[in-house]
Design an enzyme around this catalytic site. Structure first.
Site, PDB file in Angstrom:
ATOM      1  N   GLY A   8      31.128 -16.566  -8.992  1.00 63.30           N
ATOM      2  CA  GLY A   8      30.268 -16.640 -10.177  1.00 63.30           C
ATOM      3  C   GLY A   8      28.823 -16.842  -9.740  1.00 63.30           C
ATOM      4  N   LEU A  10      26.126 -15.164  -9.548  1.00 60.33           N
ATOM      5  CA  LEU A  10      24.961 -14.688 -10.311  1.00 60.33           C
ATOM      6  C   LEU A  10      24.899 -15.304 -11.708  1.00 60.33           C
ATOM      7  CD1 LEU A  10      24.988 -10.874  -9.345  1.00 60.33           C
ATOM      8  CD2 LEU A  10      23.850 -12.795  -8.198  1.00 60.33           C
ATOM      9  N   ARG A  12      24.901 -18.405 -14.805  1.00 59.98           N
ATOM     10  CA  ARG A  12      23.980 -19.506 -15.124  1.00 59.98           C
ATOM     11  C   ARG A  12      24.214 -20.692 -14.191  1.00 59.98           C
ATOM     12  NH1 ARG A  12      24.796 -16.985 -20.041  1.00 59.98           N
ATOM     13  NH2 ARG A  12      26.923 -17.742 -20.077  1.00 59.98           N
ATOM     14  N   GLY A 103      34.690 -25.761 -11.815  1.00 58.42           N
ATOM     15  CA  GLY A 103      33.950 -26.155 -13.016  1.00 58.42           C
ATOM     16  C   GLY A 103      34.275 -25.310 -14.223  1.00 58.42           C
ATOM     17  N   TYR A 132      30.480 -31.941 -14.882  1.00 60.26           N
ATOM     18  CA  TYR A 132      30.035 -32.619 -13.656  1.00 60.26           C
ATOM     19  C   TYR A 132      28.829 -33.516 -13.884  1.00 60.26           C
ATOM     20  CZ  TYR A 132      33.451 -30.203 -10.822  1.00 60.26           C
ATOM     21  OH  TYR A 132      34.640 -29.805 -10.279  1.00 60.26           O
ATOM     22  N   HIS A 161      26.736 -25.633 -28.118  1.00 58.74           N
ATOM     23  CA  HIS A 161      26.351 -24.909 -26.903  1.00 58.74           C
ATOM     24  C   HIS A 161      25.603 -23.630 -27.254  1.00 58.74           C
ATOM     25  CE1 HIS A 161      29.367 -27.552 -25.059  1.00 58.74           C
ATOM     26  NE2 HIS A 161      28.754 -27.311 -23.917  1.00 58.74           N
ATOM     27  N   LYS A 165      28.174 -18.912 -24.729  1.00 58.05           N
ATOM     28  CA  LYS A 165      29.398 -19.601 -24.269  1.00 58.05           C
ATOM     29  C   LYS A 165      30.634 -18.911 -24.821  1.00 58.05           C
ATOM     30  CE  LYS A 165      31.603 -24.125 -23.738  1.00 58.05           C
ATOM     31  NZ  LYS A 165      32.007 -23.818 -22.346  1.00 58.05           N
ATOM     32  N   THR A 172      34.577 -30.044 -22.293  1.00 55.88           N
ATOM     33  CA  THR A 172      34.173 -31.452 -22.406  1.00 55.88           C
ATOM     34  C   THR A 172      34.707 -32.079 -23.693  1.00 55.88           C
ATOM     35  OG1 THR A 172      32.158 -30.847 -21.224  1.00 55.88           O
ATOM     36  CG2 THR A 172      32.162 -32.983 -22.364  1.00 55.88           C
TER      37      THR A 172
END
Ligand SMILES: NC(=O)C1=CN([C@@H]2O[C@H](COP(=O)(O)OP(=O)(O)OC[C@H]3O[C@@H](n4cnc5c(N)ncnc54)[C@H](OP(=O)(O)O)[C@@H]3O)[C@@H](O)[C@H]2O)C=CC1
Ligand SMILES: O=C(O)C1=N[C@H](C(=O)O)C[C@H](O)C1
Length: 272
Positions: A8, A10, A12, A103, A132, A161, A165, A172
């Site tokens: 991943g 490239l 965000r 993540g 995190y 968000h 997304k 979370t």
């Protein structure tokens, strides 16, 4: 010096992780950066692609992940992609003996089990966390206390968000609900939004509301509503650097482990 691969690369999160690791050369060496299969920029310098300037690491693609890991031999692979590619990455990384920092969010129960089975079967070590950010983990810890003390109150969770997304509700918010449920001294039931003639709210309901819009990095609020008062606990991330800082700690932590599945409470010493 910890040798790191990023899937991943490239994205965000991936691009911000690369920038931070590259700026900490005494601790980290980026040995591989991987993105979509058949990416048109395959082979280009990843630093150039993410606005960092040349870093001497060519973009690799996940259809070639097994070869890339065999050639570059990272100590840790960091994955911030999407559920299906992450499961595939875990299978390949764990069969190559590479420890993981995961993540990605939005897994089904089956995908989560597949990930855990592969990590355990191959005796590698992994940190898996839906968030995190250090502040979010203190937020989680505070929820353990609030759920014990305000168990009789009505509990609602609201998250917001950015418009890009893909999964809802956020990992979370789901983890917050799980922590609350584990610490409540009563039955509870998770529901997702409300519409129509919903009738009187039952005490058991914990309802998650997912808002999407603009460039919001990640906001989470848990509301404990009682008679004559309510308590709201909110965390707001205003920069992805909050997550990246936790990823740096998790990468150092997992590079020292032989096997096992850990979370950010383990990384941050919040289980003591
Ligand atoms: N745990 C935490 O603290 C945090 C977790 N996240 C989670 O991390 C994940 C990624 O978020 P974010 O960085 O915002 O998302 P992005 O979409 O910006 O990044 C994901 C990257 O992975 C790439 N990708 C997609 N499929 C593959 C594949 N098969 N192989 C290799 N690369 C692939 C994407 O390419 P393309 O764009 O072409 O699809 C993209 O470059 C999400 O699940 C998000 O919820 C996010 C922030 C914090
Ligand atoms: O996709 C995001 O951006 C984020 N995802 C994680 C989640 O689903 O909880 C963490 C953070 O809120 C940002």
């Amino acid at each position: 010096m910890i040798k790191v691969a990023i899937t991943g690369a490239l994205g965000r999160m991936g691009s911000n992780i690369i920038k931070t690791l590259y700026n900490n050369p005494e601790d980290f060496k980026i040995v591989a950066a991987i993105d979509m299969p058949n990416h048109p920029k395959k082979g280009a310098d990843v630093g150039e692609l993410i606005g960092l300037g040349s870093i001497g690491v060519p973009l690799e693609t996940s259809d070639n992940l097994d070869n890339v890991l065999k050639e570059t031999k990272p100590d840790v692979l960091i994955d911030f992609t999407a559920p299906a590619p992450c499961v595939n990455t875990v299978k390949i990384a764990s069969s190559n003996g590479v420890n993981l920092v995961i993540g990605t969010t939005g897994f089904t129960e089956e995908q989560r089990k597949e990930i855990e089975d592969n990590i355990n079967k191959n005796n590698i070590a992994a940190v898996i966390s839906q968030n995190y950010a250090i502040g979010v983990n203190i937020f989680f810890k505070t929820l353990e206390f609030l759920a014990k003390k305000l168990g009789d109150y009505d509990i609602e969770i609201v998250e917001m968000h950015h418009r890009f997304k893909k999964d809802a509700p956020s990992g979370t918010a789901l983890r917050a609900a799980e922590i609350i449920q584990n610490n409540l001294n009563r039955d509870s039931k998770l529901i997702y939004g409300r519409e129509g003639l919903v009738g009187e709210r039952t005490k058991e309901e914990i309802c998650i509301h997912a808002l999407r819009g603009g460039d919001v990095v990640g906001d989470h609020t848990v509301i404990f509503a009682g008679d004559g008062e309510r308590l709201e606990l909110t965390h707001k991330a205003s920069s992805r650097q909050a997550f990246v800082n936790g990823v740096v700690l998790a990468t150092k932590f997992i590079s020292q482990k032989k096997e096992g599945i850990y979370n950010t409470f383990d990384v941050l010493g919040l289980n003591e």
